[in-house]
Write an enzyme that holds these catalytic residues in place. Structure first.
Site, short mmCIF file in Angstrom:
data_model
loop_
_atom_site.label_atom_id
_atom_site.label_comp_id
_atom_site.label_asym_id
_atom_site.label_seq_id
_atom_site.Cartn_x
_atom_site.Cartn_y
_atom_site.Cartn_z
N HIS A 171 0.85 -1.19 0.00
CA HIS A 171 0.00 0.00 0.00
C HIS A 171 0.89 1.25 0.00
CE1 HIS A 171 -3.74 -2.14 0.77
NE2 HIS A 171 -3.09 -2.88 1.67
N CYS A 213 -0.49 2.59 -4.19
CA CYS A 213 -1.40 3.69 -4.50
C CYS A 213 -0.63 5.01 -4.46
CB CYS A 213 -2.54 3.73 -3.48
SG CYS A 213 -3.62 2.29 -3.52
#
Length: 475
Positions: A171, A213
Site C-alpha cells: 500500500h 497507490c
C-alpha cells in the site's frame, strides 16, 4: 635494420597465433559479456567494465489479507534467480507470515497466479517480522551494514560498475510508502537515500519498480533526472493501484483462497518477463506492455503507469537488471500464461473484499459473528477517519473551502509538499490526538501536505484535531 625485421617477424607470428586461437574456439555471448559487458541499446560513454547485478525486493505489508504483496515479491525473486542473480546479491524484505498462515489453503506455498505454481520456494528470509523496518531498508540500500538491526545483515555492497534493481509492492499514499507498524518510508527520505548512493559512486545505473497507490507522488518533482535512475510506478500521484486475481472476479483464485493473489501492475511486468527473452526486450518495451495491461479496463478499473528519472535508460535491455532468462514452453510455474485481460479491484476495496469473503466462508454462528464484527469495524473506522479529515478541512479553511483545499492536487512536475519536515510534524500531530492512521486512513495524507503548503501552523492543526477527535495530548 635486422632488429626491425626480427621485431616484425615476431609481431606477425603473435598476430597469427591469436587468430588461430580465436578460430579454434567458440566465442559465446557469455564470453563477450565477461569481457565487454552485456550488450545494450543504451551504450554509456563510461567504462564498459562488467559489474554485479543487485536487487532489493520489498513487500511492505503483513497479514493474510495482503497476501498479494508477498506473492509479488516471491515471484520477482524467481525471475531474478532464473536470470542468474545469486542469493548473496538479492536482498529480500517481507514479513513472512503468509506461507504458513492458518488461512493459507496450501501450507508452505505461495502462488501469484490462479494457475501458477509455488513462488515461495528458495526465497531468502533476509528481513522478516520485526526486522522489516524502514531504517533497515535504507541501510541495506546504502550498504551500511553497521546500521542494520536484526535480519540477515545482507546489504547492497555495490560498486561503480554495478547495476541495481529495486522493487517495492504494498500500500502507499501521497508522499509515503507503507511499512508494518506505521514505520512508513517518506518520499523525501527515499530520494535522499538514492542521492547518497549516487554520491558514493556505488552503482552504474538503477531501475526501480513501485507497486502502490499514489506511487507517482514518491517521485514527482522530487527525483532528479541525473542520478542514472529509471523508475516506473503503478499509479500516478493521485490514484489507487489495483489488485488482481481476486475472489469472485475472472480469472479467480483456486478454491480456498479468500484474498487477491497479485497486483495488476506487478503481475503485468512479471508475467511479461516470464514470457519474453529479457536479452532482447528493453525497459521501454516492457513499460508499454505494462502500461497497456494496467489500464486495460479504462480509467475506472485501472491506473496510469508512470515513468520518472533518467529516461534514456529505458533503452537498455531488461537482462541488464533482471538477468538473462530462458523461455520455457510451460509458464505455469512462473506465474501462468500472460492473459489478454484480468479483472482488477481497487487496493482499498481489495482489503474489504477479503473481509467479506471471511464472513461468507465462516463456519458456525460464533465464527461468522467474529468475521462480521471485523468487517463492520473496518467499515466504521473508514467512515470515522473520513469524517475526521473532512471536519479538519472545514475547521482550518472554512465550510466552503475545506474539502477542496485538503483534496487539492498540485500541477504535474511539482512535489506534493515543499516542506517535508512540516509534513512529518503534521502527521505526528494528527496521530497524537486522533490515533494511528490505518492503511485506508493514509489515503488522506495529501491533506497534511496541503496544510503545510497553505502555511497552517502546527498549533492550528493540533487545536482542530483535539476538538474533532476528542483526545488531549498527554503532557
Amino acid at each position: 635494420m635486422m632488429a626491425l625485421k626480427l621485431f616484425t617477424i615476431i609481431l606477425l607470428f603473435l598476430i597469427s597465433l591469436l587468430f588461430t586461437q580465436i578460430s579454434e574456439s567458440r566465442v559465446t555471448q557469455e564470453t563477450f559479456n565477461k569481457a565487454f559487458g552485456k550488450s545494450s541499446k543504451h551504450t554509456p560513454s563510461s567504462s564498459a567494465s562488467v559489474g554485479t547485478n543487485w536487487a532489493v525486493l520489498v513487500a511492505g505489508s503483513n497479514g493474510y489479507g495482503n497476501y498479494r504483496h508477498q506473492a509479488d515479491i516471491c515471484h520477482a525473486y524467481q525471475i531474478l534467480k532464473r536470470g542468474g542473480l545469486k542469493d548473496e546479491n538479492i536482498v529480500v524484505f517481507m514479513y513472512d507470515d503468509i506461507a504458513y498462515n492458518d488461512e493459507n489453503p496450501r501450507k508452505g506455498i505461495i502462488i501469484n497466479n490462479p494457475k501458477g505454481g509455488d513462488v515461495y520456494q528458495g526465497v531468502p528470509k533476509d528481513y522478516t517480522g520485526e526486522s522489516l523496518t524502514t531504517s533497515n531498508l535504507i541501510a541495506a540500500i546504502l550498504g551500511d551494514k553497521k546500521s542494520i538491526k536484526g535480519g540477515s545483515g545482507k546489504v547492497v555492497n555495490s560498486g561503480p560498475n554495478d547495476r541495481i534493481f529495486i522493487y517495492y509492492s504494498d500500500h502507499g499514499s501521497p508522499g509515503v510508502l507503507t511499512m508494518p507498524g506505521n514505520d512508513d518510508l517518506y518520499a523525501k527520505d527515499l530520494i535522499t537515500t538514492l542521492k547518497k548512493k549516487y554520491e558514493m559512486r556505488a552503482y552504474k545505473s538503477m531501475v526501480i519498480y513501485v507497486e502502490a497507490c499514489e506511487a507517482g507522488s514518491i517521485f514527482e518533482g522530487i527525483l532528479p533526472n541525473n542520478l542514472n535512475i529509471y523508475v516506473t510506478t503503478a499509479s500516478n500521484p493521485d490514484e489507487s493501484s489495483w489488485a488482481t486475481y481476486c475472489p469472485g472476479f475472472e480469472p479467480s483464485p483456486p478454491t480456498g483462497y479468500d484474498t487477491c493473489l497479485g497486483d495488476l501492475y506487478s503481475v503485468a511486468w512479471m508475467e511479461d518477463s516470464d514470457a519474453h527473452n529479457l536479452g532482447s526486450e528493453s525497459l521501454e518495451q516492457q513499460y508499454k506492455v505494462v502500461m497497456g495491461r494496467t489500464a486495460d479496463d479504462g480509467d475506472e478499473h485501472g491506473s496510469h503507469v508512470m515513468q520518472y528519472g533518467t529516461m534514456d535508460l529505458d533503452q537498455e535491455y531488461l537482462s541488464m537488471y533482471l538477468g538473462m532468462n530462458s523461455i520455457s514452453k510451460n509458464h505455469t510455474h512462473k506465474g501462468g500464461q500472460l492473459p489478454i485481460t484480468s479483472s482488477a479491484v481497487e487496493q482499498h476495496e481489495a482489503d474489504i473484499l477479503y473481509l467479506r469473503q471471511k464472513v461468507v466462508k465462516a463456519k458456525g454462528p460464533i465464527e461468522k459473528a467474529k468475521a462480521q464484527k471485523e468487517l463492520d469495524d473496518a467499515l466504521s473506522q473508514r467512515k470515522q477517519v473520513d469524517y475526521h479529515f473532512e471536519s479538519i478541512g472545514k475547521a482550518l479553511f472554512g465550510a466552503e473551502n475545506g474539502h477542496e483545499t485538503i483534496k487539492t492536487v498540485r500541477s504535474p512536475g511539482q512535489p506534493i509538499v515543499d516542506d517535508w519536515d512540516c509534513f512529518k510534524s503534521m502527521v505526528k500531530t494528527y496521530k497524537s490526538y486522533c490515533g494511528p492512521l490505518s492503511t485506508y486512513g493514509k489515503k488522506h495524507m495529501r491533506a497534511f501536505a496541503n496544510v503545510c503548503n497553505a502555511g497552517v501552523q502546527q498549533e492550528q492543526l493540533a487545536k482542530a484535531a483535539s476538538q474533532i477527535c476528542g483526545n488531549k495530548l498527554k503532557k
